[in-house]
Design a protein around this motif. Sequence first.
Motif, PDB file in Angstrom:
ATOM      1  N   LEU A 229       0.814  -1.207   0.000  1.00 32.44           N
ATOM      2  CA  LEU A 229       0.000   0.000   0.000  1.00 32.44           C
ATOM      3  C   LEU A 229       0.850   1.261   0.000  1.00 32.44           C
ATOM      4  CD1 LEU A 229      -2.880  -1.154   2.331  1.00 32.44           C
ATOM      5  CD2 LEU A 229      -2.775  -1.157  -0.153  1.00 32.44           C
ATOM      6  N   PHE A 235      -3.337   4.708  -2.427  1.00 31.13           N
ATOM      7  CA  PHE A 235      -3.474   4.155  -1.077  1.00 31.13           C
ATOM      8  C   PHE A 235      -2.322   4.532  -0.159  1.00 31.13           C
ATOM      9  CE2 PHE A 235      -6.401   1.750  -3.571  1.00 31.13           C
ATOM     10  CZ  PHE A 235      -7.372   1.250  -2.718  1.00 31.13           C
ATOM     11  N   LEU A 238      -2.657   6.360   3.260  1.00 29.81           N
ATOM     12  CA  LEU A 238      -3.331   5.642   4.347  1.00 29.81           C
ATOM     13  C   LEU A 238      -2.323   5.008   5.307  1.00 29.81           C
ATOM     14  CD1 LEU A 238      -6.050   3.789   2.217  1.00 29.81           C
ATOM     15  CD2 LEU A 238      -6.319   5.933   3.477  1.00 29.81           C
ATOM     16  N   ILE A 245      -2.284   1.128   9.121  1.00 32.98           N
ATOM     17  CA  ILE A 245      -2.818   1.554   7.828  1.00 32.98           C
ATOM     18  C   ILE A 245      -4.297   1.809   8.044  1.00 32.98           C
ATOM     19  CG2 ILE A 245      -3.165   0.991   5.408  1.00 32.98           C
ATOM     20  CD1 ILE A 245      -0.888  -1.068   5.702  1.00 32.98           C
ATOM     21  N   ALA A 247      -8.094   2.258   7.006  1.00 34.02           N
ATOM     22  CA  ALA A 247      -8.962   1.753   5.948  1.00 34.02           C
ATOM     23  C   ALA A 247      -9.341   2.881   5.005  1.00 34.02           C
ATOM     24  CB  ALA A 247     -10.211   1.120   6.547  1.00 34.02           C
ATOM     25  N   PRO A 248      -9.486   2.607   3.704  1.00 34.93           N
ATOM     26  CA  PRO A 248      -9.802   3.684   2.753  1.00 34.93           C
ATOM     27  C   PRO A 248     -11.115   4.399   3.050  1.00 34.93           C
ATOM     28  CG  PRO A 248      -9.949   1.516   1.717  1.00 34.93           C
ATOM     29  CD  PRO A 248      -9.281   1.322   3.034  1.00 34.93           C
ATOM     30  N   ASN A 366     -10.465  -2.540  -4.314  1.00 37.75           N
ATOM     31  CA  ASN A 366     -10.088  -2.228  -2.939  1.00 37.75           C
ATOM     32  C   ASN A 366      -8.732  -2.888  -2.656  1.00 37.75           C
ATOM     33  OD1 ASN A 366      -9.782  -1.962  -0.143  1.00 37.75           O
ATOM     34  ND2 ASN A 366     -11.986  -2.110   0.229  1.00 37.75           N
ATOM     35  N   TYR A 368      -6.584  -2.198  -0.474  1.00 35.32           N
ATOM     36  CA  TYR A 368      -6.373  -2.396   0.966  1.00 35.32           C
ATOM     37  C   TYR A 368      -6.830  -3.802   1.358  1.00 35.32           C
ATOM     38  CZ  TYR A 368      -7.479  -1.763   6.005  1.00 35.32           C
ATOM     39  OH  TYR A 368      -7.599  -1.899   7.369  1.00 35.32           O
ATOM     40  N   GLY A 383     -11.462  -7.103   5.478  1.00 35.34           N
ATOM     41  CA  GLY A 383     -10.910  -5.909   4.868  1.00 35.34           C
ATOM     42  C   GLY A 383     -11.919  -4.833   4.581  1.00 35.34           C
TER      43      GLY A 383
END
Length: 411
Positions: A229, A235, A238, A245, A247-248, A366, A368, A383
């Motif tokens: 990421l 990303f 983040l 990290i 989450a988006p 996604n 992440y 996730g």
Amino acid sequence: MHSTGKRFFYMFSSDAQPPSRRRALASIAGAAVAGSALMSGGPRAFADSGSAEPAAEAARGGLPLTVVNSSGKFSNHAIHLYIVGSKGDRQVRLTRRGTLAPVKLSDNHAGGFTDYAIPLAARGATRLRLPRISGRIYVALGHKLKFKAVRGADGRIGLQQPAGWVKSDPNYPVLHDFVEFTHDAAGMHCNTTMVDMFSVPMMIDLNGAKNHSTGRLRAGGRAQVFHALRNHPDFSRLVIGNRRIIAPSHGLDAGLFPQHYFDHYIDKVWQTYRDTNLVVRTNAGTFTGRVRDHRLTFSGPAQVSFAKPSTRDVLFCDGALAAPNDGTTGPVAAALGAGFNRSTLLSHHKQPTTHASAFYGTAVTNHYAKAIHAATTNGKAYGFAFDDVADWASYIEDPRPQHVHLTLTPF
């Protein structure tokens, strides 16, 4: 995996894919108070575990819980444990003595915060007993966490919990993470979650009618996720040092993630299903949908309809993709949310897709969730909020639990 009817917190279902963690414990995101997450004192958020008083529950023994520090980075004396949750309409916490106590305003001391920390044993495993409550087990490494008892608008006492994705939260600098659980009359239901953030590697073993395990990362898995990421242009912001990290979904709200990231993909989904059927299979039956008058409308056991979601709706699995516990709209919304996050809605006209080889195959996806799943030994992780669709979440349960182990695994 079929739902027990009470997975954890307030998710109840008989859906084809049981409803996800979504906003477990209010999902903390939408209940921010003074930069922290408020665990409401209201009765709606948790499974009811009976009317016994907390002291009586503790006296019955509870479920044996063993906590093992295999982090390889922190000694036992540097790790602090917190077990907080809800029993009926009361906010409670496990004390250092192993008893269950209500959260009280008078628990706030120096600096206006409580000290609910349970120290680990000086060496070896730490053994506790988990009463019948729904809540979280937090671990803090290096420094203690700051929880605050507050009175909610309804007059009940609630608990502001850490929100590691909020920069103004007093716990933002602290390396910490949590697992979620409900221990009730139906058994033990628990998960390792990355829906809000990815930070401390942990796994759960649950022994009962069967032996279950989830959450283990591959050797070097944590570093693998951070590397993947940190090197992705959308990303990378983040990644908060080597601490966590975000989450988006939370990153979007914090201005750290593109607000329109999924918009083009969403537009293409809406264009595709103007002329093509989208089929969603659930326990309630098969739903067939097309876009009409700007809404994706399904016929089947019932008519359900969805407005075009935003990128934020996709990441939070909320808004236009909100999933009520109605057995019809809910399971269809969950399948759509998973399809967007896994970017399978254009490649597969029948949902939900079940094979991981089909997930995350497009540039816009996604990443992440993709990176976290790739780092786990069994490919399962939480996730995003609908990640339990097709049983890909790091969730386990047992109707006759005998022992649960929480292990901090190597960094």
